[in-house]
Design a protein around this motif. Structure first.
Motif, PDB file in Angstrom:
ATOM      1  N   GLY A  28      12.316   7.151 -45.351  1.00  0.00           N
ATOM      2  CA  GLY A  28      12.544   8.593 -45.381  1.00  0.00           C
ATOM      3  C   GLY A  28      12.389   9.168 -43.991  1.00  0.00           C
ATOM      4  O   GLY A  28      11.899   8.481 -43.087  1.00  0.00           O
ATOM      5  N   PRO A  29      12.816  10.439 -43.797  1.00  0.00           N
ATOM      6  CA  PRO A  29      12.818  11.031 -42.458  1.00  0.00           C
ATOM      7  C   PRO A  29      11.439  11.056 -41.787  1.00  0.00           C
ATOM      8  O   PRO A  29      11.334  10.934 -40.569  1.00  0.00           O
ATOM      9  CB  PRO A  29      13.337  12.457 -42.679  1.00  0.00           C
ATOM     10  CG  PRO A  29      13.429  12.664 -44.151  1.00  0.00           C
ATOM     11  CD  PRO A  29      13.401  11.331 -44.816  1.00  0.00           C
ATOM     12  N   ASP A  30      10.355  11.197 -42.566  1.00  0.00           N
ATOM     13  CA  ASP A  30       9.000  11.274 -41.997  1.00  0.00           C
ATOM     14  C   ASP A  30       8.234   9.963 -42.117  1.00  0.00           C
ATOM     15  O   ASP A  30       7.017   9.925 -41.909  1.00  0.00           O
ATOM     16  CB  ASP A  30       8.175  12.351 -42.737  1.00  0.00           C
ATOM     17  CG  ASP A  30       8.573  13.768 -42.343  1.00  0.00           C
ATOM     18  OD1 ASP A  30       9.417  13.917 -41.440  1.00  0.00           O
ATOM     19  OD2 ASP A  30       8.037  14.714 -42.957  1.00  0.00           O
ATOM     20  N   ALA A  31       8.942   8.864 -42.447  1.00  0.00           N
ATOM     21  CA  ALA A  31       8.247   7.604 -42.788  1.00  0.00           C
ATOM     22  C   ALA A  31       7.323   7.125 -41.669  1.00  0.00           C
ATOM     23  O   ALA A  31       6.250   6.572 -41.951  1.00  0.00           O
ATOM     24  CB  ALA A  31       9.268   6.525 -43.126  1.00  0.00           C
ATOM     25  N   ALA A  32       7.688   7.369 -40.418  1.00  0.00           N
ATOM     26  CA  ALA A  32       6.890   6.856 -39.296  1.00  0.00           C
ATOM     27  C   ALA A  32       5.483   7.465 -39.285  1.00  0.00           C
ATOM     28  O   ALA A  32       4.561   6.874 -38.709  1.00  0.00           O
ATOM     29  CB  ALA A  32       7.598   7.154 -37.976  1.00  0.00           C
ATOM     30  N   GLN A  33       5.305   8.610 -39.909  1.00  0.00           N
ATOM     31  CA  GLN A  33       3.975   9.262 -39.904  1.00  0.00           C
ATOM     32  C   GLN A  33       3.113   8.854 -41.097  1.00  0.00           C
ATOM     33  O   GLN A  33       2.002   9.354 -41.253  1.00  0.00           O
ATOM     34  CB  GLN A  33       4.145  10.775 -39.944  1.00  0.00           C
ATOM     35  CG  GLN A  33       4.837  11.354 -38.718  1.00  0.00           C
ATOM     36  CD  GLN A  33       5.403  12.724 -39.038  1.00  0.00           C
ATOM     37  OE1 GLN A  33       4.683  13.607 -39.464  1.00  0.00           O
ATOM     38  NE2 GLN A  33       6.704  12.897 -38.868  1.00  0.00           N
ATOM     39  N   VAL A  34       3.636   7.988 -41.938  1.00  0.00           N
ATOM     40  CA  VAL A  34       2.886   7.631 -43.149  1.00  0.00           C
ATOM     41  C   VAL A  34       2.093   6.342 -42.900  1.00  0.00           C
ATOM     42  O   VAL A  34       2.670   5.339 -42.485  1.00  0.00           O
ATOM     43  CB  VAL A  34       3.856   7.443 -44.343  1.00  0.00           C
ATOM     44  CG1 VAL A  34       3.112   6.939 -45.574  1.00  0.00           C
ATOM     45  CG2 VAL A  34       4.573   8.754 -44.651  1.00  0.00           C
ATOM     46  N   LYS A  44      10.249   8.675 -49.432  1.00  0.00           N
ATOM     47  CA  LYS A  44       9.580   9.950 -49.143  1.00  0.00           C
ATOM     48  C   LYS A  44      10.553  11.043 -48.747  1.00  0.00           C
ATOM     49  O   LYS A  44      11.288  10.912 -47.782  1.00  0.00           O
ATOM     50  CB  LYS A  44       8.545   9.732 -48.029  1.00  0.00           C
ATOM     51  CG  LYS A  44       7.713  10.977 -47.775  1.00  0.00           C
ATOM     52  CD  LYS A  44       6.457  10.682 -47.012  1.00  0.00           C
ATOM     53  CE  LYS A  44       5.236  10.642 -47.894  1.00  0.00           C
ATOM     54  NZ  LYS A  44       5.063  11.796 -48.766  1.00  0.00           N
ATOM     55  N   ASP A  45      10.546  12.115 -49.543  1.00  0.00           N
ATOM     56  CA  ASP A  45      11.376  13.274 -49.223  1.00  0.00           C
ATOM     57  C   ASP A  45      10.501  14.514 -48.999  1.00  0.00           C
ATOM     58  O   ASP A  45      10.975  15.524 -48.515  1.00  0.00           O
ATOM     59  CB  ASP A  45      12.379  13.516 -50.364  1.00  0.00           C
ATOM     60  CG  ASP A  45      13.558  14.358 -49.896  1.00  0.00           C
ATOM     61  OD1 ASP A  45      13.904  14.284 -48.699  1.00  0.00           O
ATOM     62  OD2 ASP A  45      14.122  15.108 -50.719  1.00  0.00           O
ATOM     63  N   ILE A  46       9.233  14.437 -49.410  1.00  0.00           N
ATOM     64  CA  ILE A  46       8.302  15.565 -49.229  1.00  0.00           C
ATOM     65  C   ILE A  46       7.770  15.492 -47.794  1.00  0.00           C
ATOM     66  O   ILE A  46       7.377  14.406 -47.350  1.00  0.00           O
ATOM     67  CB  ILE A  46       7.140  15.493 -50.254  1.00  0.00           C
ATOM     68  CG1 ILE A  46       7.684  15.437 -51.693  1.00  0.00           C
ATOM     69  CG2 ILE A  46       6.206  16.681 -50.083  1.00  0.00           C
ATOM     70  CD1 ILE A  46       6.614  15.241 -52.766  1.00  0.00           C
ATOM     71  N   PRO A  47       7.785  16.616 -47.061  1.00  0.00           N
ATOM     72  CA  PRO A  47       7.328  16.553 -45.668  1.00  0.00           C
ATOM     73  C   PRO A  47       5.875  16.078 -45.562  1.00  0.00           C
ATOM     74  O   PRO A  47       5.059  16.387 -46.421  1.00  0.00           O
ATOM     75  CB  PRO A  47       7.455  17.997 -45.167  1.00  0.00           C
ATOM     76  CG  PRO A  47       7.584  18.838 -46.389  1.00  0.00           C
ATOM     77  CD  PRO A  47       8.164  17.980 -47.454  1.00  0.00           C
TER      78      PRO A  47
END
Ligand code: CDM
Ligand code: ATP
Length: 298
Positions: free
Chosen positions: A55-61, A92-95
């Motif tokens: 997902g777009p924010d995957a790197a922060q998870v 992941k689609d939720i910010p």
């Protein structure tokens, strides 16, 4: 065999915050609404516990055992004497760190998915219990719909909602840490008397009637001044949404995602377009609520 669970994000239509408790948490009157922005958690058997995320924010998870999905699997396995040898995949689609309970959604999703995969047969009460151990927002991610959360937000009463509310969400360029926002709330509150948090009767009536104008007049977030103090540029996003004709503008939970209530799908699209063109946020999404909580898809 694998199990996929879909879990919605939340917006807090009221967040009344009391004084800091001795345990560091704050008593809340927290009115949650689940909205149609989703993460999906898929669990399948593996040699050992493993997490992946797309997902777009995957790197922060985080992909270690601090991930709420991993903690949920470990908690259920521990209670039932099961080896937690599973692969957890999060779409992941939720910010991330956006105040929309993304991590909590993954915790609730992993819990339900593991319960199904392992045939644990845990009751809803046991699942809610584990959710509350994982975090204050996690029980609501499981339940969905609309609910009033008291205590630190984990003790839920489901609420009737008489219609669908249309929202626009503006994602910010960076995240905000929930503990940091509560600390800023304490700093700003120093020397002032903090009243007991109570749910607004006017707001509960607006929800029950499905009346967007009445809801717009009643929404409130006691963490908003703290979020704005740590992230002053959010005021520009709120102004842009207000200028675009949103019925109400507010910071979602601890922020920094900002939420805009619109009358219908059409006006939500208009507000979204104006926000996109305003250059005051990273991305913009529309979503309606209430929607169901954690749901098994396969
Ligand atoms: C801001 C909200 O998202 C509104 O729904 C929630 O209150 C936060 O829920 P959450 O992210 O699940 O929070 P938790 O993981 O339980 O707690 C993270 C941290 O937030 C602060 N916290 C959280 C909930 C609460 N009622 N009082 C607090 O002071 C505490 O510093 C805590 O250590
Ligand atoms: N599955 C997960 N997805 C995202 N973040 C996670 C997850 N598990 C743990 N985290 C950690 O939790 C932090 C907060 O992430 P999250 O996206 O849950 O914030 P949030 O939406 O602001 O939470 P809330 O609205 O419940 O306060 C992240 O910075 C990350 O380090």
């Amino acid at each position: 065999m694998s199990v996929t669970v879909r879990v919605p994000a939340k917006v807090n239509v009221q967040l009344a915050v009391g004084a800091a408790r001795p345990d560091g948490f704050h008593d809340l009157a927290n009115v949650f609404l689940a909205v149609g922005l989703y993460d999906e958690v898929t669990v399948s058997p593996a040699d050992e516990l493993r997490i992946t995320c797309e997902g777009p924010d995957a790197a922060q998870v985080p992909l270690d055992r601090t991930n709420l999905a991993a903690r949920a699997a470990l908690a259920l396995a521990g209670r039932h004497g099961i080896e937690p040898a599973v692969h957890l995949h999060i779409a992941k689609d939720i910010p991330v760190a956006g105040g929309m309970a993304g991590g909590s959604a993954d915790g609730a999703g992993a819990l339900l998915a593991c319960d199904r995969l392992w045939g644990t047969g845990a009751s809803q009460a046991e699942l809610l219990d584990i959710c509350a151990e994982l975090g204050s927002d996690v029980p609501f991610s499981l339940l969905g719909g609309a609910a009033l959360g008291v205590g630190r937000g984990e003790r839920l009463t489901a609420l009737e909602v008489g219609g669908t509310f249309h929202w626009v969400f503006a994602m910010a360029g960076r995240g905000l840490s929930t503990p940091a926002v509560f600390r800023e709330f304490d700093r700003l509150a120093e020397g002032r008397d903090i009243p007991e948090p109570v749910a607004s009767a006017e707001l509960l009536r607006a929800l029950a009637k499905g009346d967007a104008d009445a809801l717009a007049a009643a929404v409130s977030n006691d963490l908003q001044p703290a979020a704005l103090s740590l992230f002053p540029e959010l005021a520009d996003t709120l102004d842009a949404g207000r200028g675009a004709g949103a019925l109400a503008t507010l910071v979602s939970g601890s922020g920094p995602t900002t939420a805009f209530l619109a009358r219908d799908t059409e006006s939500a699209e208009k507000v979204a377009e104006t926000l996109r063109a305003s250059g005051t946020c990273r991305s913009v999404r529309t979503a309606a609520g209430p929607v169901a909580g954690a749901t098994v898809l396969s």
